[in-house]
Scaffold this active site. Structure first.
Site, PDB file in Angstrom:
ATOM      1  N   ASP A  15       0.868  -1.166   0.000  1.00 27.03           N
ATOM      2  CA  ASP A  15       0.000   0.000   0.000  1.00 27.03           C
ATOM      3  C   ASP A  15       0.916   1.230   0.000  1.00 27.03           C
ATOM      4  OD1 ASP A  15      -2.441   1.543   0.409  1.00 27.03           O
ATOM      5  OD2 ASP A  15      -1.723   1.818   2.452  1.00 27.03           O
ATOM      6  N   ASP A  17      -0.142   5.196   0.985  1.00 26.85           N
ATOM      7  CA  ASP A  17      -0.392   6.114   2.097  1.00 26.85           C
ATOM      8  C   ASP A  17      -0.490   5.350   3.414  1.00 26.85           C
ATOM      9  OD1 ASP A  17      -0.665   8.507   0.492  1.00 26.85           O
ATOM     10  OD2 ASP A  17      -2.598   7.725  -0.152  1.00 26.85           O
ATOM     11  N   ASP A 177      -1.661  -1.039   5.820  1.00 27.32           N
ATOM     12  CA  ASP A 177      -1.920  -0.462   7.141  1.00 27.32           C
ATOM     13  C   ASP A 177      -3.390  -0.471   7.527  1.00 27.32           C
ATOM     14  OD1 ASP A 177      -2.447   1.576   5.105  1.00 27.32           O
ATOM     15  OD2 ASP A 177      -2.689   2.962   6.773  1.00 27.32           O
TER      16      ASP A 177
END
Length: 235
Positions: A15, A17, A177
């Site tokens: 991922d 961000d 995240d």
């Protein structure tokens, strides 16, 4: 040992961000400007952190919903376009790599892992951010939320990234995240490691990842731990 064991997967998909880059300041400031333009109080950075995920439209929709507003679909499209116009020129103003990211990416690439990014953020700006940090050579495959397939938590976007890498899900690892990252990986049949420092309204330990790391520097050790757990399970 096969190069496609959990210790050294053939590919690692990240991922963006909240995993590779800390983009919260620029995302939150652009979102604050959007709220002010609509005569609404700006959200704090911490509030904006909990709104990130599931694409730009989801971010903007949640920002309005937090003020009790629910724009009609056409109005939401206009607001999303305006947010992007506010965000994209400043996307690298305060955004930084999380600690140890470049070092670990270069180590993985040197070990023969194919690396990619799978993000719900638009593809073009994602590529620009990656290039700005000098990581384009390490992350040649970047699949964003506007790439075509449904966004995470649907597995299709992750599977598209793996298809471009030429790697089967069983030979890959996802690092993210959020609940969307973990759900997409699980649905795709991909092992997944979650980072503790990212943008999520769910406690990292409760995301359901195969492993959780507090710092990006722990990624290689976590991969080794996953391998050890897999070997113990076979025994």
């Amino acid at each position: 040992m096969s190069p496609t064991t959990p210790l050294r997967p053939a590919a690692v998909v990240f991922d963006l961000d909240g995993t590779l880059v800390d983009s919260l300041p620029d995302i939150a400031d652009a979102l604050a400007d959007l709220m002010v333009e609509h005569d609404l109080p700006p959200h704090s950075h911490e509030a904006a952190r909990r709104m990130i995920g599931k694409g730009v439209a989801g971010l903007v929709e949640r920002a309005f919903a937090a003020h009790g507003q629910h724009p009609a679909p056409d109005d939401l499209k206009v607001a999303v376009a305006r947010y992007l116009a506010l965000y994209e020129p400043r996307a690298m103003r305060d955004t930084v790599l999380f600690p140890h990211v470049e070092t670990v990416l270069r180590q993985l690439a040197a070990d023969g892992c194919r690396l990619a990014v799978c993000t719900n953020k638009p593809t073009a700006i994602s590529r620009e951010i990656i290039a700005a940090f000098g990581l384009a050579d390490l992350l040649p495959v970047v699949v964003g939320g506007d790439f075509g397939p449904p966004r995470k938590p649907d597995p299709a976007l992750l599977l598209a990234a793996l298809d471009l890498l030429g790697v089967a899900p069983a030979d890959a690892l996802m690092v993210g995240d959020s609940a969307a990252d973990v759900a997409a990986a699980k649905a795709a049949g991909v092992r997944v490691i979650a980072v503790e420092y990212g943008y999520t309204d769910v406690a990292p330990a409760d995301l359901g990842a195969d492993w959780v790391i507090a710092d990006f520097s722990g990624l290689v050790d976590a991969m080794a731990a996953l391998h050890g757990a897999a070997e113990a399970g076979r025994g």
